[in-house]
Enzyme design. Sequence first.
Site, PDB file in Angstrom:
ATOM      1  CD  GLU A   1       9.067 -11.527 -11.368  1.00 62.16           C
ATOM      2  OE1 GLU A   1       8.037 -11.753 -11.917  1.00 62.16           O
ATOM      3  OE2 GLU A   1       9.225 -10.751 -10.754  1.00 62.16           O
TER       4      GLU A   1
ATOM      5  N   GLY B   1       5.140  -0.360 -13.247  1.00 60.19           N
ATOM      6  CA  GLY B   1       4.363  -1.702 -13.452  1.00 60.19           C
ATOM      7  C   GLY B   1       3.120  -1.450 -13.764  1.00 60.19           C
ATOM      8  N   GLY B   2       2.278  -2.419 -13.537  1.00 61.53           N
ATOM      9  CA  GLY B   2       0.933  -2.317 -13.872  1.00 61.53           C
ATOM     10  C   GLY B   2      -0.075  -1.705 -12.752  1.00 61.53           C
TER      11      GLY B   2
ATOM     12  CE  LYS C   1      10.432  -7.079  -7.126  1.00 61.13           C
ATOM     13  NZ  LYS C   1      10.868  -8.053  -8.306  1.00 61.13           N
TER      14      LYS C   1
ATOM     15  N   GLY D   1       0.479  -0.554  -8.671  1.00 64.12           N
ATOM     16  CA  GLY D   1       0.479   0.714  -8.384  1.00 64.12           C
ATOM     17  C   GLY D   1      -0.622   1.185  -7.110  1.00 64.12           C
TER      18      GLY D   1
ATOM     19  CD  GLU E   1       6.182   4.987 -17.253  1.00 63.47           C
ATOM     20  OE1 GLU E   1       5.483   4.005 -17.795  1.00 63.47           O
ATOM     21  OE2 GLU E   1       7.046   5.124 -17.464  1.00 63.47           O
TER      22      GLU E   1
ATOM     23  CB  CYS F   1       4.184   2.087 -20.223  1.00 63.11           C
ATOM     24  SG  CYS F   1       4.586   0.636 -18.976  1.00 63.11           S
TER      25      CYS F   1
ATOM     26  CD  GLU G   1       0.032  -1.428 -20.314  1.00 62.06           C
ATOM     27  OE1 GLU G   1       0.780  -0.298 -20.685  1.00 62.06           O
ATOM     28  OE2 GLU G   1      -0.241  -1.577 -19.180  1.00 62.06           O
TER      29      GLU G   1
END
Length: 512
Positions: A196, A246-247, A193, A251, A268, A302, A400
């Site tokens: 988007e 992702g974030g 996936k 996670g 990650e 990241c 971040e």
Amino acid sequence: MYNVRLILYIINSSLEREKMKIYGCFINGRHEINHSNKIIPVINPYDEKIKYKVEESNSTQIESALKFGYKSFKSGVWSKLDVRERSEVLNNTATLIDNNLEELIKIEVNQIGRPIREMRAQLGRLSEWFKYFASLIRVFEGSVTPFKGDYINYVERIPLGLVIQITPWNHPLLISIKKLSCALAAGNSVILKPSELSPVSILRIADFLNESGLPKGVFNIIQGYGSKIGEKLCVNNYVSKIDLTGGDKAGKIIGEHAGKNGIYYSTELGGKSPMLVFEDSDIEKTVSGITFGCFIASGQTCIAGTRLLIQRSISKKFLSSLKKKILSLKIGDPYSLETNIGPVISRDSLLRIDNKIKEAVKEGGEIIVGGKIHTKIKSGFFYEPTVIMTKNIANIAQEELFGPVLSCIIFDTEEDAIRLANDSKYGLAASIWTENLARGHSVASKLDSGIIWINDHHKNDPSSPWGGFKNSGIGRENGYEAYMQYTHTRSIIANYSRKYDDWFSDKASRYS
């Protein structure tokens, strides 16, 4: 007459927009559209125009992808295929990627607005991941472990099953292919996936895999918003592993799903990577490296070096040189080879970055360069490359930000630098800048980071394990370690003794 022409222009423009191709999902070897009105517009952050339209996958399509993916794995059409044949499919895919690079580059620039010079450099290496894992599976050997008695214990590596891969928008193809090439090489089936915000380019990789001979159902793509379809993909009886980049929040949710279902997962997540600059570093070389470390991809990665830890004795000279370098960077059209800095991904991101900078200044931060929205370009979401002097405890140095912002912190001693570098909830990456290699290796051994460069930043290779400590995630991409994490072991113990041992007799050895 003018008004009539204007009306006709508006009508024609509208018709052209309506004619825009609708992209969908990819299931069981073919592209699929469900003809719903749930369309995701893919907007280029430079000209703010819709470049692509992608249809959200519905529940029926998600279930179909899960069933076909699971069925393909269980059938053995790929999972039990000779590794030499799997290797050939991966190598053929690598060739098709190389032969279609310009098309892929155009799609990526259209989706995320990253400068074309960066995209050419990054996508020019994509095929290396398929080639690496194609080679690894041809030479990978099982093991024979010590085992007491007249036994041979040999250990095989076998694929996990159907895996879900959820990838971000900032490196749409690179991150997807890092995961996909390894998972496929190991013999797994995959549902991917994409974000988007950047869902189109991976569809071309599906075409290349098809053309290369990947059996139907082994690779599937589902489109949509993670908040809407993530649970449907992750909570079911088909999936053996979930792999997310992702974030932090996503996670943790993935970890909960995996724990409840008793399946593997890897993540990650975020980073706030320190770049430690010591007084013996070469200033000109290091300034160039620091600029690259923070501002490549407009800081939207990241592992971006977003905390500059600089030794006090050279701080004034170094910051003066860094400011000069940053002011020389060209902000603008990502399609121009002269552009160094492109836009950030969205207006929301732009405003969030600006608000965080304003908050940091109120908290005592001092702007060295930049610090505001770039307004000289008519369209697009541009933020000036920014350096802000602050303290390591400030929010701007701990959160971040995902933008072209470098927080600068002064240190005095080597011990101070190490303490400041490790004073973060993240532990993804770090870089050390010094001409003293003994110091470089010594400091590296004390940093809480999964990836550490000495006199460089960002460099990557298919064979080099990629992942972090602490809140930066679990598991690794790349290399032998990633392959191990996409397989599990099967231990086979063979008794070759010629003796007959009756456990329940008086003469039994009582050994097991």
